[in-house]
Write an enzyme that holds these catalytic residues in place. Structure first.
Site, short mmCIF file in Angstrom:
data_model
loop_
_atom_site.label_atom_id
_atom_site.label_comp_id
_atom_site.label_asym_id
_atom_site.label_seq_id
_atom_site.Cartn_x
_atom_site.Cartn_y
_atom_site.Cartn_z
CB SER A 188 -0.96 0.01 1.19
OG SER A 188 -2.06 -0.84 0.93
CB SER A 228 -4.33 1.25 3.99
OG SER A 228 -3.38 0.92 3.01
CE LYS A 234 -4.61 2.05 -0.31
NZ LYS A 234 -3.95 0.74 -0.23
#
Length: 459
Positions: free
Chosen positions: A113, A293, A116
């Site tokens: 993640s 997340s 991101k």
């Protein structure tokens, strides 16, 4: 803890001011007994009230910088932990941009993640932070047939007015239904137009089991509460038919048989708009994406960037748009190989170089649009996916409140990219990626990052 505040010197942004709260301890006197008057005790001056004394403490431009040799020596013991698996990373001075430590930083790795970070950066570079997404209802030339057209707002909720929703200030189906009724239309059928998005609804490298696991929903241009089947539960599974669910919720609100709802791409074409609701602003959606997340939110925001650049709102279009914007900001993405905007794909690859460059640019003077990215990062021991980390191990606790980072976690993968103020008051940016990690790989990663706060590695 409150978000930290960042600033930079003439040549580069320093970044951080840490919010420190000091609570006063109040002692309460006991009542005098034996020979004393109760009235005398009653009129004794009360103890001073407890007070909090928050303060923004600026970081000095002249704080000493860690030396490469001392930093490497301090990191060597934690770097030796085999639970880190295959480990790459880079540490950079936030003021000068000078690299202080690196290992395999140009090697493409599974980022999880931390991907991101790129999506958030591209959104800040491309979109207005107050941008909102619109969900519309159209009438058609068929009496009684209304069309719910998705505009990419995944925060839409079927919750009743006044009931809690997963996303703060979410748009509501009930408002759409009210507008349809106010337009004087007696609905007899509901169709759902998902034509805003194109391409597959599941990315290459996604596991369909992650839908039931609550990590993702098929990406359609309208859904309820990010596809959650139990909207306010953190453990909720996601829907396999999110757009259909949204259409059925509107049907129920209009008194139409939900079993007859159909998904018809392009159904709104040529219709007349009779209702609309809007999402929360981009900055709020970015905060949700980064702190929790949120994979669905990341994919939706990636598509917003694509739409702004005139690219298809698809997985491929979003990836192309994100990378294009970062390259325009002079961030090196040459070794990036991405299939989504969230990092959920097991086939995504990024380098620590790219991730650290994003953070360093956010701390910099050349890309002011990126500065909010720092504030969006979870705080160690304080917020989001870092709220329960850096609190329970003695060596980690000094980092609580002083380290902010985006986390990443997949099977065998742990990653962390962010910013920290060291014990000398120097601000550092970093990116660490651990693949093929051992059973305590997450602790090993936090051990490594915690050294940056405590090592005292300046000359």
């Amino acid at each position: 803890m409150r978000p930290t505040t960042w600033r930079r010197s003439t040549h580069a942004l320093i970044a951080v001011a840490v919010l420190v709260l000091v609570a006063a301890v109040v002692a309460v006197s006991a009542m005098v007994t034996g020979g004393g008057s109760p009235d005398a005790a009653a009129i004794k001056p009360p103890p001073p009230a407890a007070t909090a004394n928050p303060g923004i403490v600026p970081v000095s431009d002249s704080a000493p910088k860690p030396t490469r040799d001392r930093l490497a020596a301090a990191l060597a013991p934690v770097l030796a932990d085999p639970n880190l698996g295959k480990f790459t990373g880079r540490i950079t001075d936030a003021i000068t941009g000078a690299e202080l430590w690196s290992q395999g930083a140009d090697v493409p790795m599974q980022p999880a993640s931390t991907n991101k970070m790129l999506t958030a950066a591209a959104a800040l570079l491309t979109l207005d932070r107050d941008a909102r997404l619109t969900t519309r209802v159209f009438s058609t030339d068929r009496p009684g047939v209304v069309v719910l057209k998705g505009g990419g707002d995944q925060t839409l909720s079927a919750a009743k007015p006044g009931d809690a929703t997963w996303y703060r200030d979410a748009a509501r189906i009930s408002d759409l239904a009210e507008q349809v009724e106010e337009a004087g239309i007696h609905a007899t059928a509901v169709q759902v137009d998902v034509s805003e998005y194109s391409g597959p609804t599941m990315a290459h490298g996604w596991d369909p089991a992650d839908i039931d696991g609550g990590d993702i929903a098929p990406m359609e241009s309208v859904m309820l509460d990010g596809g959650r089947t139990q909207p306010v539960s953190v453990d909720s599974t996601r829907s396999k038919t999110p757009a259909l669910d949204a259409g059925r919720a509107l049907a129920v609100a209009l008194g139409v048989d939900p079993a007859k709802v159909t998904v018809v791409p392009g159904a709104a074409r040529g219709g007349h708009e009779i209702g609309s609701v809007q999402s929360p602003p981009l900055i709020d959606r970015l905060r949700d994406m980064m702190n929790f997340s949120d994979n669905v939110m990341a994919e939706s925001i990636g598509r917003e960037v694509a739409a702004k650049l005139g690219l298809p709102q698809s997985f491929a279009g979003a990836v192309q748009a994100v990378l294009r914007q970062l390259e325009a900001a002079e961030i090196d993405t040459a070794n990036a190989r991405l299939f989504d905007s969230s990092g959920l794909s097991v086939d995504d690859r990024l380098t620590a170089d790219t991730l650290d460059e994003v953070v360093n640019a956010a701390a910099g003077n050349d890309q002011p649009k990126l500065r909010p990215l720092v504030e969006l990062l979870p705080i160690a021991g304080g917020s989001g996916t870092l709220s329960n980390r850096y609190l329970h191990i003695d060596a980690h606790r000094p980092s609580a409140g002083f380290l902010r980072a985006k986390t990443g976690s997949l099977t065998g993968t742990n990653s962390l990219a962010g910013i920290v103020t060291d014990s000398s008051g120097r601000v550092l940016t970093f990116a660490f990626i651990s693949n093929d990690a051992g059973p305590t790989g997450l602790i090993a990663l936090d051990n490594f990052a915690a050294v940056l706060r405590t090592c005292g590695c300046s000359a």
